[in-house]
Design a protein around this motif. Structure first.
Motif, PDB file in Angstrom:
ATOM      1  N   LEU A 140       6.165  75.812 -84.576  1.00 44.09           N
ATOM      2  CA  LEU A 140       6.779  77.130 -84.705  1.00 44.09           C
ATOM      3  C   LEU A 140       8.230  77.058 -85.160  1.00 44.09           C
ATOM      4  O   LEU A 140       8.841  78.082 -85.461  1.00 44.09           O
ATOM      5  CB  LEU A 140       6.707  77.877 -83.365  1.00 44.09           C
ATOM      6  N   GLY A 141       8.783  75.851 -85.194  1.00 45.38           N
ATOM      7  CA  GLY A 141      10.167  75.700 -85.633  1.00 45.38           C
ATOM      8  C   GLY A 141      11.190  76.055 -84.578  1.00 45.38           C
ATOM      9  O   GLY A 141      12.277  76.541 -84.899  1.00 45.38           O
ATOM     10  N   THR A 142      10.883  75.792 -83.299  1.00 50.13           N
ATOM     11  CA  THR A 142      11.817  76.146 -82.229  1.00 50.13           C
ATOM     12  C   THR A 142      13.081  75.302 -82.238  1.00 50.13           C
ATOM     13  O   THR A 142      14.013  75.597 -81.487  1.00 50.13           O
ATOM     14  CB  THR A 142      11.123  76.035 -80.860  1.00 50.13           C
ATOM     15  N   TYR A 154      13.673  86.827 -86.914  1.00 49.71           N
ATOM     16  CA  TYR A 154      13.030  86.880 -88.230  1.00 49.71           C
ATOM     17  C   TYR A 154      11.606  86.339 -88.177  1.00 49.71           C
ATOM     18  O   TYR A 154      10.684  86.944 -88.741  1.00 49.71           O
ATOM     19  CB  TYR A 154      13.866  86.075 -89.235  1.00 49.71           C
ATOM     20  N   ALA A 155      11.422  85.215 -87.503  1.00 46.71           N
ATOM     21  CA  ALA A 155      10.125  84.538 -87.526  1.00 46.71           C
ATOM     22  C   ALA A 155       9.195  84.965 -86.404  1.00 46.71           C
ATOM     23  O   ALA A 155       7.972  84.962 -86.590  1.00 46.71           O
ATOM     24  CB  ALA A 155      10.339  83.024 -87.456  1.00 46.71           C
ATOM     25  N   TYR A 156       9.750  85.329 -85.250  1.00 48.67           N
ATOM     26  CA  TYR A 156       8.899  85.545 -84.075  1.00 48.67           C
ATOM     27  C   TYR A 156       8.698  87.012 -83.704  1.00 48.67           C
ATOM     28  O   TYR A 156       7.667  87.356 -83.105  1.00 48.67           O
ATOM     29  CB  TYR A 156       9.480  84.808 -82.860  1.00 48.67           C
ATOM     30  N   SER A 157       9.658  87.900 -84.049  1.00 49.32           N
ATOM     31  CA  SER A 157       9.410  89.305 -83.715  1.00 49.32           C
ATOM     32  C   SER A 157       8.197  89.868 -84.460  1.00 49.32           C
ATOM     33  O   SER A 157       7.533  90.776 -83.939  1.00 49.32           O
ATOM     34  CB  SER A 157      10.648  90.177 -83.970  1.00 49.32           C
ATOM     35  N   PRO A 158       7.824  89.347 -85.659  1.00 42.60           N
ATOM     36  CA  PRO A 158       6.567  89.826 -86.255  1.00 42.60           C
ATOM     37  C   PRO A 158       5.332  89.566 -85.390  1.00 42.60           C
ATOM     38  O   PRO A 158       4.377  90.349 -85.442  1.00 42.60           O
ATOM     39  CB  PRO A 158       6.505  89.048 -87.573  1.00 42.60           C
ATOM     40  N   PHE A 159       5.330  88.487 -84.597  1.00 49.40           N
ATOM     41  CA  PHE A 159       4.222  88.276 -83.654  1.00 49.40           C
ATOM     42  C   PHE A 159       4.201  89.406 -82.626  1.00 49.40           C
ATOM     43  O   PHE A 159       3.152  89.965 -82.314  1.00 49.40           O
ATOM     44  CB  PHE A 159       4.376  86.933 -82.939  1.00 49.40           C
ATOM     45  N   LEU A 160       5.372  89.727 -82.090  1.00 42.29           N
ATOM     46  CA  LEU A 160       5.489  90.832 -81.136  1.00 42.29           C
ATOM     47  C   LEU A 160       5.006  92.130 -81.768  1.00 42.29           C
ATOM     48  O   LEU A 160       4.248  92.913 -81.155  1.00 42.29           O
ATOM     49  CB  LEU A 160       6.949  90.953 -80.695  1.00 42.29           C
ATOM     50  N   ASP A 218      11.854  66.528 -86.486  1.00 38.32           N
ATOM     51  CA  ASP A 218      10.428  66.816 -86.387  1.00 38.32           C
ATOM     52  C   ASP A 218      10.095  68.140 -87.064  1.00 38.32           C
ATOM     53  O   ASP A 218       9.041  68.281 -87.696  1.00 38.32           O
ATOM     54  CB  ASP A 218       9.992  66.848 -84.921  1.00 38.32           C
ATOM     55  N   ARG A 219      10.981  69.120 -86.927  1.00 40.53           N
ATOM     56  CA  ARG A 219      10.771  70.387 -87.610  1.00 40.53           C
ATOM     57  C   ARG A 219      10.725  70.173 -89.114  1.00 40.53           C
ATOM     58  O   ARG A 219       9.873  70.728 -89.817  1.00 40.53           O
ATOM     59  CB  ARG A 219      11.888  71.368 -87.251  1.00 40.53           C
ATOM     60  N   ASP A 220      11.634  69.362 -89.620  1.00 38.07           N
ATOM     61  CA  ASP A 220      11.730  69.158 -91.063  1.00 38.07           C
ATOM     62  C   ASP A 220      10.581  68.324 -91.619  1.00 38.07           C
ATOM     63  O   ASP A 220      10.139  68.549 -92.749  1.00 38.07           O
ATOM     64  CB  ASP A 220      13.059  68.489 -91.410  1.00 38.07           C
ATOM     65  N   ASN A 221      10.102  67.367 -90.830  1.00 40.57           N
ATOM     66  CA  ASN A 221       9.171  66.377 -91.373  1.00 40.57           C
ATOM     67  C   ASN A 221       7.800  66.319 -90.703  1.00 40.57           C
ATOM     68  O   ASN A 221       6.886  65.698 -91.242  1.00 40.57           O
ATOM     69  CB  ASN A 221       9.806  64.974 -91.286  1.00 40.57           C
ATOM     70  N   GLY A 222       7.668  66.931 -89.550  1.00 44.35           N
ATOM     71  CA  GLY A 222       6.443  66.764 -88.768  1.00 44.35           C
ATOM     72  C   GLY A 222       5.180  67.185 -89.490  1.00 44.35           C
ATOM     73  O   GLY A 222       4.174  66.458 -89.496  1.00 44.35           O
ATOM     74  N   PHE A 223       5.208  68.352 -90.124  1.00 43.91           N
ATOM     75  CA  PHE A 223       4.018  68.802 -90.847  1.00 43.91           C
ATOM     76  C   PHE A 223       3.770  67.920 -92.062  1.00 43.91           C
ATOM     77  O   PHE A 223       2.633  67.500 -92.316  1.00 43.91           O
ATOM     78  CB  PHE A 223       4.164  70.257 -91.280  1.00 43.91           C
ATOM     79  N   ASN A 224       4.821  67.629 -92.821  1.00 50.72           N
ATOM     80  CA  ASN A 224       4.666  66.828 -94.036  1.00 50.72           C
ATOM     81  C   ASN A 224       4.106  65.443 -93.731  1.00 50.72           C
ATOM     82  O   ASN A 224       3.384  64.859 -94.547  1.00 50.72           O
ATOM     83  CB  ASN A 224       6.007  66.697 -94.756  1.00 50.72           C
ATOM     84  N   GLU A 225       4.426  64.924 -92.551  1.00 48.99           N
ATOM     85  CA  GLU A 225       3.944  63.600 -92.158  1.00 48.99           C
ATOM     86  C   GLU A 225       2.580  63.646 -91.465  1.00 48.99           C
ATOM     87  O   GLU A 225       2.067  62.607 -91.042  1.00 48.99           O
ATOM     88  CB  GLU A 225       4.972  62.936 -91.244  1.00 48.99           C
ATOM     89  N   GLY A 226       2.007  64.845 -91.321  1.00 49.38           N
ATOM     90  CA  GLY A 226       0.675  64.968 -90.755  1.00 49.38           C
ATOM     91  C   GLY A 226       0.622  65.008 -89.243  1.00 49.38           C
ATOM     92  O   GLY A 226      -0.461  64.898 -88.659  1.00 49.38           O
TER      93      GLY A 226
END
Length: 420
Positions: free
Chosen positions: A184-186, A195-201, A251-259
């Motif tokens: 989630l990019g916390t 910006y990112a989380y109030s749309p869930f609300l 981890d936010r920057d690279n975690g998804f890209n690294e799988g």
């Protein structure tokens, strides 16, 4: 010796040019992009073309680091030293308009015809600012991940339901292939939270404030829908679907890209790094429908005219000049953000039909909702951020949201309703 006709003509021409130059009225401008060479180069091209293309106005720009920009504007406003043209972060605009830092931008509706609505800053029924781009968030994943987990690929027309979304997270978690199912990019703080989380609300049916009046957060941030959202939000961390607020920025920057993450909630500005990392089968999915429709955030930096500007018509002329599709496309190709018009998108490498990021234009067009259009947003956003961080860290949901409502309402009352 008598001057020749050629000499006389040259003198006359030089006199006319000097007169034209002298007739140009200077318009000072402040911008938030200091240090970004690509962004500055595009902006300077726009300014140079404008200055050379007419004889009434000449724009000069001073750039500031983004981190200190808003504070610089507020300080200048208090000292009576604002420039003529201001760069304004979209959700901050109503506060600056209410505080008297801005005046309406005298731009025609025709000039913004076809623009993404989220790029137009309106307050009290008037246009105060217009942007050249927007940003959008999507759910990043790999097509191979969807295939391996046996998941339906959601579309704008048929996004995942809440049940489908949670089933996807559960399947990723149960696979044992990932550190976490969802990033989630916390690690990011500040404006990222609203910006990112109030749309869930909002997709649950709640909101940061009651938009029908903008005079209270009661019944919006602590409604039954908001409580349901809060319990769901907390469960993402308690049940191990997502890393908590202590997430490492790397981890936010690279975690998804690294799988290491199956899914990542991230903006279009991060897509270039993902593509450069060799994630060839990345897909950008629309927001899930959590019960009240799929929603993402909207509203980025825009141009407006300060209340101290004696020539708002000149500022409007510059803004209209900057809104040409060729400039929108140049900014997009340079810094990766979404062009403000579909015509400009077709002129870009990534957002044209068939482009790698074309889906983001449609996401911005179809799913976006601007943050609450109120001067009180600048306070409510910080209260919301703290509340969500506390809930993620295990705080009681109902008590935390009630306390947030009280704090927001006290601020609204202290400011006589912010003019609503």
């Amino acid at each position: 010796m008598k001057p020749t006709k050629t000499l006389l003509g040259a003198l006359a021409a030089s006199t006319m040019l000097a007169g034209a130059a002298a007739a140009q009225t200077e318009l000072t401008m402040w911008y938030h992009g200091a240090g970004n060479e690509v962004e500055s180069r595009v902006l300077n091209t726009i300014i140079e073309d404008f200055n050379a293309g007419q004889s009434d106005w000449t724009v000069s720009v001073e750039s500031f680091p983004q981190q200190s920009y808003n504070d610089s504007v507020v300080a200048a406003a208090l000292a009576g030293n604002l420039p003529c043209i201001l760069d304004i972060d979209g959700p901050v605009m109503p506060n600056w308009a209410w505080a008297g830092y801005l005046q309406p931008l005298p731009i025609s509706e025709e000039a913004i015809d076809g623009h993404l609505e989220s790029t137009i800053g309106r307050w009290n029924g008037e246009i105060y600012s217009v942007g050249l781009w927007d940003a959008a968030v999507a759910l990043y994943t790999r097509q191979s991940t969807l295939d391996e987990l046996g998941l339906r690929t959601p579309t704008l027309e048929e996004p995942w339901s809440k049940d489908e979304f949670m089933a996807a997270l559960e399947a990723a978690k149960a696979s044992g292939e990932y550190d976490y199912a969802l990033d989630l990019g916390t690690a990011w703080t500040g404006e990222w939270y609203p910006y990112a989380y109030s749309p869930f609300l909002q997709s649950f049916g709640g909101d940061i404030v009651d938009r029908s009046s903008y005079t209270t957060a009661e019944g919006a941030l602590n409604s039954d829908a908001a409580l349901e959202f809060g319990e769901w939000w907390q469960s993402l961390f308690e049940e191990g679907y997502a890393p908590g607020t202590s997430q490492d920025p790397a981890d936010r920057d690279n975690g998804f890209n690294e799988g290491r993450y199956a899914f990542s909630w991230n903006g279009n500005w991060a897509a270039a790094a993902t593509l450069e990392a060799g994630v060839d089968d990345v897909v950008f999915l629309p927001a899930p429908d959590l019960g009240n429709g799929p929603i993402i955030g909207a509203g980025s930096w825009q141009f407006g005219v300060s209340s101290e500007c004696a020539h708002p018509e000149g500022a409007a002329a510059f803004v209209e000049h900057a809104l040409q599709d060729e400039y929108l496309a140049a900014f997009s190709d340079g810094i990766g953000l979404i062009p403000a018009t579909r015509e400009a998108a077709q002129m870009t490498e990534n957002y044209a039909d068939g482009g790698k990021l074309a889906v983001f234009f449609d996401l911005s067009s179809e799913q976006s909702l601007v943050r609450p259009v109120t001067p009180g947003y600048v306070v409510a956003a910080k209260v919301f951020e703290k509340a969500l961080a506390d809930i993620a860290n295990g705080a009681d949901v109902a008590d935390t949201l009630d306390a947030a409502v009280d704090e927001i309402d006290r601020d609204i009352e202290a400011n006589q309703g912010y003019g609503h």
